[in-house]
Scaffold this active site. Structure first.
Site, PDB file in Angstrom:
ATOM      1  N   VAL A 145       0.807  -1.225   0.000  1.00  0.00           N
ATOM      2  CA  VAL A 145       0.000   0.000   0.000  1.00  0.00           C
ATOM      3  C   VAL A 145       0.840   1.275   0.000  1.00  0.00           C
ATOM      4  O   VAL A 145       0.300   2.368  -0.172  1.00  0.00           O
ATOM      5  CB  VAL A 145      -0.999   0.038   1.188  1.00  0.00           C
ATOM      6  CG1 VAL A 145      -1.962  -1.125   1.120  1.00  0.00           C
ATOM      7  CG2 VAL A 145      -0.276   0.107   2.530  1.00  0.00           C
ATOM      8  N   ASN A 175      -7.123  -1.166   5.218  1.00  0.00           N
ATOM      9  CA  ASN A 175      -6.929  -1.758   6.547  1.00  0.00           C
ATOM     10  C   ASN A 175      -5.469  -2.047   6.879  1.00  0.00           C
ATOM     11  O   ASN A 175      -5.118  -2.142   8.065  1.00  0.00           O
ATOM     12  CB  ASN A 175      -7.760  -3.057   6.619  1.00  0.00           C
ATOM     13  CG  ASN A 175      -7.397  -3.911   7.803  1.00  0.00           C
ATOM     14  OD1 ASN A 175      -7.802  -3.634   8.932  1.00  0.00           O
ATOM     15  ND2 ASN A 175      -6.588  -4.947   7.576  1.00  0.00           N
ATOM     16  N   SER A 199      -8.160   3.450  14.927  1.00  0.00           N
ATOM     17  CA  SER A 199      -7.744   2.800  16.174  1.00  0.00           C
ATOM     18  C   SER A 199      -8.238   3.646  17.343  1.00  0.00           C
ATOM     19  O   SER A 199      -8.524   4.845  17.176  1.00  0.00           O
ATOM     20  CB  SER A 199      -6.219   2.707  16.219  1.00  0.00           C
ATOM     21  OG  SER A 199      -5.771   2.278  17.489  1.00  0.00           O
ATOM     22  N   TYR A 254       2.914   5.626  16.176  1.00  0.00           N
ATOM     23  CA  TYR A 254       1.714   4.885  15.763  1.00  0.00           C
ATOM     24  C   TYR A 254       0.471   5.759  15.941  1.00  0.00           C
ATOM     25  O   TYR A 254      -0.370   5.862  15.038  1.00  0.00           O
ATOM     26  CB  TYR A 254       1.598   3.596  16.587  1.00  0.00           C
ATOM     27  CG  TYR A 254       0.372   2.768  16.250  1.00  0.00           C
ATOM     28  CD1 TYR A 254       0.318   2.018  15.081  1.00  0.00           C
ATOM     29  CD2 TYR A 254      -0.729   2.740  17.106  1.00  0.00           C
ATOM     30  CE1 TYR A 254      -0.802   1.264  14.760  1.00  0.00           C
ATOM     31  CE2 TYR A 254      -1.850   1.986  16.797  1.00  0.00           C
ATOM     32  CZ  TYR A 254      -1.890   1.245  15.631  1.00  0.00           C
ATOM     33  OH  TYR A 254      -3.000   0.510  15.312  1.00  0.00           O
ATOM     34  N   LYS A 296      -2.563   7.053  13.237  1.00  0.00           N
ATOM     35  CA  LYS A 296      -3.998   6.761  13.371  1.00  0.00           C
ATOM     36  C   LYS A 296      -4.813   8.039  13.567  1.00  0.00           C
ATOM     37  O   LYS A 296      -5.978   8.093  13.188  1.00  0.00           O
ATOM     38  CB  LYS A 296      -4.213   5.762  14.513  1.00  0.00           C
ATOM     39  CG  LYS A 296      -3.648   4.378  14.194  1.00  0.00           C
ATOM     40  CD  LYS A 296      -4.303   3.764  12.951  1.00  0.00           C
ATOM     41  CE  LYS A 296      -3.787   2.379  12.637  1.00  0.00           C
ATOM     42  NZ  LYS A 296      -4.481   1.762  11.484  1.00  0.00           N
ATOM     43  N   ILE A 333      -7.214  -5.756  20.140  1.00  0.00           N
ATOM     44  CA  ILE A 333      -7.694  -6.930  19.405  1.00  0.00           C
ATOM     45  C   ILE A 333      -6.557  -7.952  19.337  1.00  0.00           C
ATOM     46  O   ILE A 333      -5.438  -7.612  18.923  1.00  0.00           O
ATOM     47  CB  ILE A 333      -8.140  -6.543  17.975  1.00  0.00           C
ATOM     48  CG1 ILE A 333      -9.112  -5.337  18.006  1.00  0.00           C
ATOM     49  CG2 ILE A 333      -8.772  -7.734  17.266  1.00  0.00           C
ATOM     50  CD1 ILE A 333     -10.373  -5.537  18.795  1.00  0.00           C
TER      51      ILE A 333
HETATM   52  P1  NAI Z   1      -1.936  -7.992  11.474  1.00  0.00           P
HETATM   53  O1  NAI Z   1      -0.465  -7.758  11.547  1.00  0.00           O
HETATM   54  O2  NAI Z   1      -2.503  -9.274  11.934  1.00  0.00           O
HETATM   55  O3  NAI Z   1      -2.441  -7.712   9.980  1.00  0.00           O
HETATM   56  C1  NAI Z   1      -1.937  -6.631   9.231  1.00  0.00           C
HETATM   57  C2  NAI Z   1      -1.871  -7.045   7.773  1.00  0.00           C
HETATM   58  O4  NAI Z   1      -1.381  -5.928   7.009  1.00  0.00           O
HETATM   59  C3  NAI Z   1      -0.886  -8.205   7.552  1.00  0.00           C
HETATM   60  O5  NAI Z   1      -1.496  -9.201   6.749  1.00  0.00           O
HETATM   61  C4  NAI Z   1       0.304  -7.544   6.840  1.00  0.00           C
HETATM   62  O6  NAI Z   1       0.993  -8.412   5.978  1.00  0.00           O
HETATM   63  C5  NAI Z   1      -0.397  -6.414   6.085  1.00  0.00           C
HETATM   64  N1  NAI Z   1       0.509  -5.337   5.700  1.00  0.00           N
HETATM   65  C6  NAI Z   1       1.473  -4.741   6.449  1.00  0.00           C
HETATM   66  N2  NAI Z   1       2.122  -3.826   5.716  1.00  0.00           N
HETATM   67  C7  NAI Z   1       1.552  -3.830   4.495  1.00  0.00           C
HETATM   68  C8  NAI Z   1       1.781  -3.093   3.285  1.00  0.00           C
HETATM   69  N3  NAI Z   1       2.764  -2.188   3.204  1.00  0.00           N
HETATM   70  N4  NAI Z   1       0.998  -3.336   2.214  1.00  0.00           N
HETATM   71  C9  NAI Z   1       0.025  -4.280   2.272  1.00  0.00           C
HETATM   72  N5  NAI Z   1      -0.231  -5.008   3.382  1.00  0.00           N
HETATM   73  C10 NAI Z   1       0.523  -4.784   4.465  1.00  0.00           C
HETATM   74  O7  NAI Z   1      -2.585  -6.775  12.303  1.00  0.00           O
HETATM   75  P2  NAI Z   1      -4.101  -6.418  12.654  1.00  0.00           P
HETATM   76  O8  NAI Z   1      -4.187  -6.343  14.117  1.00  0.00           O
HETATM   77  O9  NAI Z   1      -5.035  -7.261  11.906  1.00  0.00           O
HETATM   78  O10 NAI Z   1      -4.129  -4.923  12.089  1.00  0.00           O
HETATM   79  C11 NAI Z   1      -5.003  -4.539  11.042  1.00  0.00           C
HETATM   80  C12 NAI Z   1      -5.296  -3.066  11.186  1.00  0.00           C
HETATM   81  O11 NAI Z   1      -5.956  -2.865  12.437  1.00  0.00           O
HETATM   82  C13 NAI Z   1      -4.061  -2.170  11.211  1.00  0.00           C
HETATM   83  O12 NAI Z   1      -4.327  -0.997  10.478  1.00  0.00           O
HETATM   84  C14 NAI Z   1      -3.904  -1.846  12.699  1.00  0.00           C
HETATM   85  O13 NAI Z   1      -3.253  -0.605  12.876  1.00  0.00           O
HETATM   86  C15 NAI Z   1      -5.350  -1.808  13.128  1.00  0.00           C
HETATM   87  N6  NAI Z   1      -5.563  -1.957  14.555  1.00  0.00           N
HETATM   88  C16 NAI Z   1      -5.196  -3.106  15.214  1.00  0.00           C
HETATM   89  C17 NAI Z   1      -5.428  -3.226  16.566  1.00  0.00           C
HETATM   90  C18 NAI Z   1      -5.054  -4.445  17.358  1.00  0.00           C
HETATM   91  O14 NAI Z   1      -5.124  -4.389  18.612  1.00  0.00           O
HETATM   92  N7  NAI Z   1      -4.675  -5.549  16.731  1.00  0.00           N
HETATM   93  C19 NAI Z   1      -6.036  -2.121  17.319  1.00  0.00           C
HETATM   94  C20 NAI Z   1      -6.417  -0.996  16.533  1.00  0.00           C
HETATM   95  C21 NAI Z   1      -6.176  -0.916  15.187  1.00  0.00           C
END
Ligand code: NAI
Length: 260
Positions: free
Chosen positions: A71, A96, A149, A162, A166, A195
């Site tokens: 992205v 996302n 977030s 971070y 957000k 999460i």
């Molecule tokens: P995760 O690490 O399980 O999933 C993130 C996904 O984004 C992964 O599949 C990764 O390969 C992909 N990714 C990373 N950099 C990328 C790039 N440059 N281009 C394309 N894909 C890329 O993390 P999660 O928890 O599912 O996070 C998803 C979203 O939720 C993020 O934006 C995170 O900031 C947000 N979030 C997560 C929270 C949590 O507690 N897990 C809380 C609040 C927000």
């Protein structure tokens, strides 16, 4: 309690960061709801599951395609909306993808700052831009959803870089909603709380305990960490006609984390 039964048959949905975690669950739910799902991610293999997201959807009779995309690269974002044209054009764009880099503001490395902003903020900005341009060109206004977030509204220790990404997602969402409303395009954000994913190494194991005590500044009122399943439904609601009068909002799915 009743349930909603969303249906997105005939619609194309792009989900970035859909290989693992929250994005994976969002993609699976749209697949269940009969959308054609473009699973976009820099990685093909999930961190948290054996079978890639698009294969699960296809195995269950749905329509999905994996597209390797970073992205931070605008041309790869444009390619995603071009691929969506094979399915009639993007109806729902879900920005996302995100990453976490912690650390004190006193130690912040400029390269790490640029890296996290390139994915979490710039990726959302240009993901919104390419989807909106394509929707306007086709005369088919759709919906854009961004993953924000609790950090969009709240500072946490050692998370300034971070949190700043957000905070940007919140204002990209509001600004884009304002500008794109006259085109009929709605733009909203979902703000997950704690999460349990592999977003931070080992976090999926730590999150349930952290939610019950004050290790992370304050406990979660509902007494548990959330799951991707807790979060995904908000995206389906916001993408649906049920949310036809909702734009520029940030919907918190955080177990009450922000109430005090
Ligand atoms: P995760 O690490 O399980 O999933 C993130 C996904 O984004 C992964 O599949 C990764 O390969 C992909 N990714 C990373 N950099 C990328 C790039 N440059 N281009 C394309 N894909 C890329 O993390 P999660 O928890 O599912 O996070 C998803 C979203 O939720 C993020 O934006 C995170 O900031 C947000 N979030 C997560 C929270 C949590 O507690 N897990 C809380 C609040 C927000």
């Amino acid at each position: 309690m009743g349930t909603l039964n969303p249906n997105f048959e005939g619609e194309a949905v792009i989900v970035t960061g859909a290989t693992s975690g929250i994005g994976r669950e969002i993609a699976l739910r749209f697949g269940d709801a009969e959308a054609a799902v473009i699973v976009a991610d820099i990685e093909k293999e999930p961190k948290d599951a054996a079978v890639p997201t698009h294969e699960v959807i296809v195995d269950e009779g749905g329509t999905a395609e994996f597209v390797q995309a970073d992205v931070t690269d605008c041309s790869q974002l444009t390619e995603l909306v071009n691929i969506a044209r094979d399915y009639g054009g993007v109806d729902v764009m879900i920005n996302n993808a995100g990453l976490f880099i912690g650390g004190s503001i006193l130690e912040l490395d400029p390269e790490e700052f640029d890296q996290i902003h390139a994915v979490n903020a710039r990726g959302v900005y240009f993901g919104t831009q390419v989807a909106a341009i394509d929707m306007i060109d086709r005369g088919e206004p759709g919906v854009i959803l961004n993953t924000a977030s609790i950090s969009s509204n709240n500072a946490q220790f050692d998370q300034v870089q971070y949190d700043s990404t957000k905070g940007a997602v919140r204002m990209i969402t509001r600004g884009a909603a304002l500008e794109l409303a006259e085109e009929g395009i709605r733009v909203n954000a979902v703000a997950p709380g704690q999460i349990g994913t592999e977003f931070i190494d080992g976090w999926s194991e730590e999150a349930p305990e952290a939610a019950k005590n004050d290790d992370l500044i304050k406990p979660v009122p509902l007494g548990r960490a959330g799951t991707p399943e807790d979060v995904a439904g908000a995206y389906l609601f916001l993408a649906s006609e049920e949310a036809g009068y909702v734009t520029g909002d940030l919907v918190s799915v955080d177990g009450g984390w922000q109430v005090f």
